[in-house]
Scaffold this motif. Structure first.
Motif, PDB file in Angstrom:
ATOM      1  N   ASP A  46       0.866  -1.174   0.000  1.00 32.46           N
ATOM      2  CA  ASP A  46       0.000   0.000   0.000  1.00 32.46           C
ATOM      3  C   ASP A  46       0.903   1.224   0.000  1.00 32.46           C
ATOM      4  O   ASP A  46       2.109   1.112  -0.227  1.00 32.46           O
ATOM      5  CB  ASP A  46      -0.989  -0.026   1.172  1.00 32.46           C
ATOM      6  N   ASP A  47       0.359   2.379   0.275  1.00 36.97           N
ATOM      7  CA  ASP A  47       1.154   3.606   0.225  1.00 36.97           C
ATOM      8  C   ASP A  47       2.254   3.653   1.271  1.00 36.97           C
ATOM      9  O   ASP A  47       3.232   4.372   1.106  1.00 36.97           O
ATOM     10  CB  ASP A  47       0.260   4.834   0.406  1.00 36.97           C
ATOM     11  N   SER A  48       2.117   2.914   2.353  1.00 36.97           N
ATOM     12  CA  SER A  48       3.084   3.040   3.443  1.00 36.97           C
ATOM     13  C   SER A  48       3.907   1.792   3.721  1.00 36.97           C
ATOM     14  O   SER A  48       4.868   1.861   4.481  1.00 36.97           O
ATOM     15  CB  SER A  48       2.355   3.447   4.735  1.00 36.97           C
ATOM     16  N   SER A  49       3.572   0.649   3.117  1.00 38.41           N
ATOM     17  CA  SER A  49       4.351  -0.558   3.414  1.00 38.41           C
ATOM     18  C   SER A  49       4.235  -1.586   2.293  1.00 38.41           C
ATOM     19  O   SER A  49       3.295  -1.566   1.500  1.00 38.41           O
ATOM     20  CB  SER A  49       3.885  -1.188   4.722  1.00 38.41           C
ATOM     21  N   ALA A  50       5.213  -2.460   2.266  1.00 39.74           N
ATOM     22  CA  ALA A  50       5.180  -3.640   1.400  1.00 39.74           C
ATOM     23  C   ALA A  50       5.562  -4.800   2.293  1.00 39.74           C
ATOM     24  O   ALA A  50       6.488  -4.700   3.098  1.00 39.74           O
ATOM     25  CB  ALA A  50       6.158  -3.500   0.244  1.00 39.74           C
ATOM     26  N   ARG A  51       4.814  -5.888   2.193  1.00 40.68           N
ATOM     27  CA  ARG A  51       5.075  -7.010   3.099  1.00 40.68           C
ATOM     28  C   ARG A  51       4.734  -8.330   2.432  1.00 40.68           C
ATOM     29  O   ARG A  51       3.954  -8.384   1.485  1.00 40.68           O
ATOM     30  CB  ARG A  51       4.295  -6.847   4.383  1.00 40.68           C
ATOM     31  N   LEU A  52       5.320  -9.358   2.950  1.00 40.59           N
ATOM     32  CA  LEU A  52       5.002 -10.718   2.546  1.00 40.59           C
ATOM     33  C   LEU A  52       3.883 -11.150   3.468  1.00 40.59           C
ATOM     34  O   LEU A  52       4.077 -11.361   4.654  1.00 40.59           O
ATOM     35  CB  LEU A  52       6.247 -11.590   2.704  1.00 40.59           C
ATOM     36  N   SER A  53       2.668 -11.233   2.946  1.00 42.54           N
ATOM     37  CA  SER A  53       1.502 -11.458   3.801  1.00 42.54           C
ATOM     38  C   SER A  53       1.105 -12.923   3.921  1.00 42.54           C
ATOM     39  O   SER A  53       0.334 -13.279   4.803  1.00 42.54           O
ATOM     40  CB  SER A  53       0.305 -10.645   3.292  1.00 42.54           C
ATOM     41  N   PHE A  54       1.631 -13.771   3.025  1.00 42.09           N
ATOM     42  CA  PHE A  54       1.331 -15.198   3.120  1.00 42.09           C
ATOM     43  C   PHE A  54       2.544 -15.974   2.634  1.00 42.09           C
ATOM     44  O   PHE A  54       3.109 -15.663   1.586  1.00 42.09           O
ATOM     45  CB  PHE A  54       0.126 -15.578   2.253  1.00 42.09           C
ATOM     46  N   VAL A  55       2.942 -16.970   3.419  1.00 38.60           N
ATOM     47  CA  VAL A  55       4.017 -17.879   3.039  1.00 38.60           C
ATOM     48  C   VAL A  55       3.551 -19.297   3.342  1.00 38.60           C
ATOM     49  O   VAL A  55       3.284 -19.625   4.499  1.00 38.60           O
ATOM     50  CB  VAL A  55       5.325 -17.603   3.823  1.00 38.60           C
ATOM     51  N   ARG A  56       3.423 -20.109   2.318  1.00 40.78           N
ATOM     52  CA  ARG A  56       3.056 -21.510   2.515  1.00 40.78           C
ATOM     53  C   ARG A  56       4.228 -22.202   3.220  1.00 40.78           C
ATOM     54  O   ARG A  56       5.379 -21.924   2.918  1.00 40.78           O
ATOM     55  CB  ARG A  56       2.772 -22.157   1.161  1.00 40.78           C
ATOM     56  N   PRO A  57       3.970 -23.086   4.147  1.00 42.15           N
ATOM     57  CA  PRO A  57       5.055 -23.805   4.834  1.00 42.15           C
ATOM     58  C   PRO A  57       5.968 -24.541   3.841  1.00 42.15           C
ATOM     59  O   PRO A  57       5.517 -24.988   2.786  1.00 42.15           O
ATOM     60  CB  PRO A  57       4.313 -24.803   5.728  1.00 42.15           C
ATOM     61  N   LEU A  76       7.291  -3.014  -8.005  1.00 39.62           N
ATOM     62  CA  LEU A  76       7.819  -1.773  -7.435  1.00 39.62           C
ATOM     63  C   LEU A  76       8.409  -0.825  -8.472  1.00 39.62           C
ATOM     64  O   LEU A  76       8.059   0.357  -8.503  1.00 39.62           O
ATOM     65  CB  LEU A  76       8.887  -2.090  -6.382  1.00 39.62           C
ATOM     66  N   GLU A  77       9.319  -1.307  -9.292  1.00 32.91           N
ATOM     67  CA  GLU A  77      10.016  -0.421 -10.227  1.00 32.91           C
ATOM     68  C   GLU A  77       9.076   0.294 -11.201  1.00 32.91           C
ATOM     69  O   GLU A  77       9.241   1.496 -11.424  1.00 32.91           O
ATOM     70  CB  GLU A  77      11.112  -1.176 -10.956  1.00 32.91           C
ATOM     71  N   PRO A  78       8.078  -0.380 -11.791  1.00 30.58           N
ATOM     72  CA  PRO A  78       7.169   0.349 -12.687  1.00 30.58           C
ATOM     73  C   PRO A  78       6.383   1.456 -11.965  1.00 30.58           C
ATOM     74  O   PRO A  78       6.115   2.502 -12.545  1.00 30.58           O
ATOM     75  CB  PRO A  78       6.217  -0.729 -13.201  1.00 30.58           C
ATOM     76  N   ARG A  79       6.029   1.231 -10.721  1.00 29.44           N
ATOM     77  CA  ARG A  79       5.300   2.248  -9.967  1.00 29.44           C
ATOM     78  C   ARG A  79       6.189   3.443  -9.639  1.00 29.44           C
ATOM     79  O   ARG A  79       5.766   4.583  -9.744  1.00 29.44           O
ATOM     80  CB  ARG A  79       4.705   1.638  -8.707  1.00 29.44           C
ATOM     81  N   LYS A  80       7.420   3.165  -9.274  1.00 24.57           N
ATOM     82  CA  LYS A  80       8.364   4.265  -9.031  1.00 24.57           C
ATOM     83  C   LYS A  80       8.582   5.064 -10.307  1.00 24.57           C
ATOM     84  O   LYS A  80       8.566   6.291 -10.298  1.00 24.57           O
ATOM     85  CB  LYS A  80       9.703   3.720  -8.542  1.00 24.57           C
ATOM     86  N   ALA A  81       8.800   4.365 -11.426  1.00 26.38           N
ATOM     87  CA  ALA A  81       9.053   5.029 -12.704  1.00 26.38           C
ATOM     88  C   ALA A  81       7.859   5.878 -13.147  1.00 26.38           C
ATOM     89  O   ALA A  81       8.035   6.920 -13.779  1.00 26.38           O
ATOM     90  CB  ALA A  81       9.392   3.994 -13.771  1.00 26.38           C
ATOM     91  N   ALA A  82       6.660   5.449 -12.798  1.00 22.96           N
ATOM     92  CA  ALA A  82       5.449   6.190 -13.175  1.00 22.96           C
ATOM     93  C   ALA A  82       5.128   7.313 -12.196  1.00 22.96           C
ATOM     94  O   ALA A  82       4.173   8.058 -12.393  1.00 22.96           O
ATOM     95  CB  ALA A  82       4.261   5.231 -13.258  1.00 22.96           C
ATOM     96  N   GLY A  83       5.920   7.411 -11.123  1.00 25.31           N
ATOM     97  CA  GLY A  83       5.680   8.457 -10.138  1.00 25.31           C
ATOM     98  C   GLY A  83       4.549   8.149  -9.175  1.00 25.31           C
ATOM     99  O   GLY A  83       4.052   9.051  -8.492  1.00 25.31           O
ATOM    100  N   LEU A  84       4.134   6.894  -9.119  1.00 31.65           N
ATOM    101  CA  LEU A  84       3.063   6.514  -8.187  1.00 31.65           C
ATOM    102  C   LEU A  84       3.596   6.415  -6.766  1.00 31.65           C
ATOM    103  O   LEU A  84       4.800   6.240  -6.545  1.00 31.65           O
ATOM    104  CB  LEU A  84       2.461   5.165  -8.604  1.00 31.65           C
ATOM    105  N   CYS A  86       4.754   4.967  -3.438  1.00 26.78           N
ATOM    106  CA  CYS A  86       5.349   3.710  -3.015  1.00 26.78           C
ATOM    107  C   CYS A  86       5.742   3.835  -1.548  1.00 26.78           C
ATOM    108  O   CYS A  86       5.870   4.943  -1.034  1.00 26.78           O
ATOM    109  CB  CYS A  86       6.603   3.395  -3.836  1.00 26.78           C
ATOM    110  N   PRO A  87       5.933   2.715  -0.888  1.00 30.71           N
ATOM    111  CA  PRO A  87       6.387   2.785   0.513  1.00 30.71           C
ATOM    112  C   PRO A  87       7.658   3.619   0.620  1.00 30.71           C
ATOM    113  O   PRO A  87       8.461   3.635  -0.316  1.00 30.71           O
ATOM    114  CB  PRO A  87       6.641   1.321   0.881  1.00 30.71           C
ATOM    115  N   PRO A  88       7.891   4.259   1.755  1.00 33.62           N
ATOM    116  CA  PRO A  88       8.988   5.219   1.903  1.00 33.62           C
ATOM    117  C   PRO A  88      10.378   4.604   2.090  1.00 33.62           C
ATOM    118  O   PRO A  88      11.273   5.296   2.520  1.00 33.62           O
ATOM    119  CB  PRO A  88       8.573   6.012   3.144  1.00 33.62           C
ATOM    120  N   TRP A  89      10.580   3.386   1.809  1.00 29.44           N
ATOM    121  CA  TRP A  89      11.915   2.811   1.957  1.00 29.44           C
ATOM    122  C   TRP A  89      12.589   2.734   0.632  1.00 29.44           C
ATOM    123  O   TRP A  89      13.597   2.335   0.365  1.00 29.44           O
ATOM    124  CB  TRP A  89      11.860   1.424   2.614  1.00 29.44           C
TER     125      TRP A  89
END
Length: 89
Positions: A46-57, A76-84, A86-89
């Motif tokens: 989302d606008d403030s974070s990126a996370r791994l929300s599900f990992v199968r065992p 990530l890279e296409p969104r940054k390039a488009a100026g959208l 992205c999380p602040p890291w």
């Protein structure tokens, strides 16, 4: 959808754009005989974070590494390039 191989197995990364959700996601599944298998990994951003929300065992590290690379290249890279936003890291 982007297909990729890890250790001789075929996988697909499916990008799911926001449609009323507060986040966008990328799901990783194994492709078996040309058909989508079960969900293995899910990344959410989302606008403030990126996370791994599900990992199968029992996910192996090479698949995790390849999936992170696909997430970076396709999500990530296409969104940054488009100026959208992205999380602040």
């Amino acid at each position: 959808m982007r297909r990729f191989s890890v250790q001789g197995r075929e996988f697909a990364a499916l990008i799911i754009l926001s449609d009323g959700n507060d986040y966008e996601s990328m799901e990783v599944v194994e492709m078996i005989d040309g058909k989508r298998g079960e969900l293995l990994l899910e990344f959410r951003m989302d606008d403030s974070s990126a996370r791994l929300s599900f990992v199968r065992p029992e996910i192996e590290i090479p698949l995790l590494r390849a999936s992170l690379e696909v997430f970076r290249e396709e999500f990530l890279e296409p969104r940054k390039a488009a100026g959208l936003v992205c999380p602040p890291w």
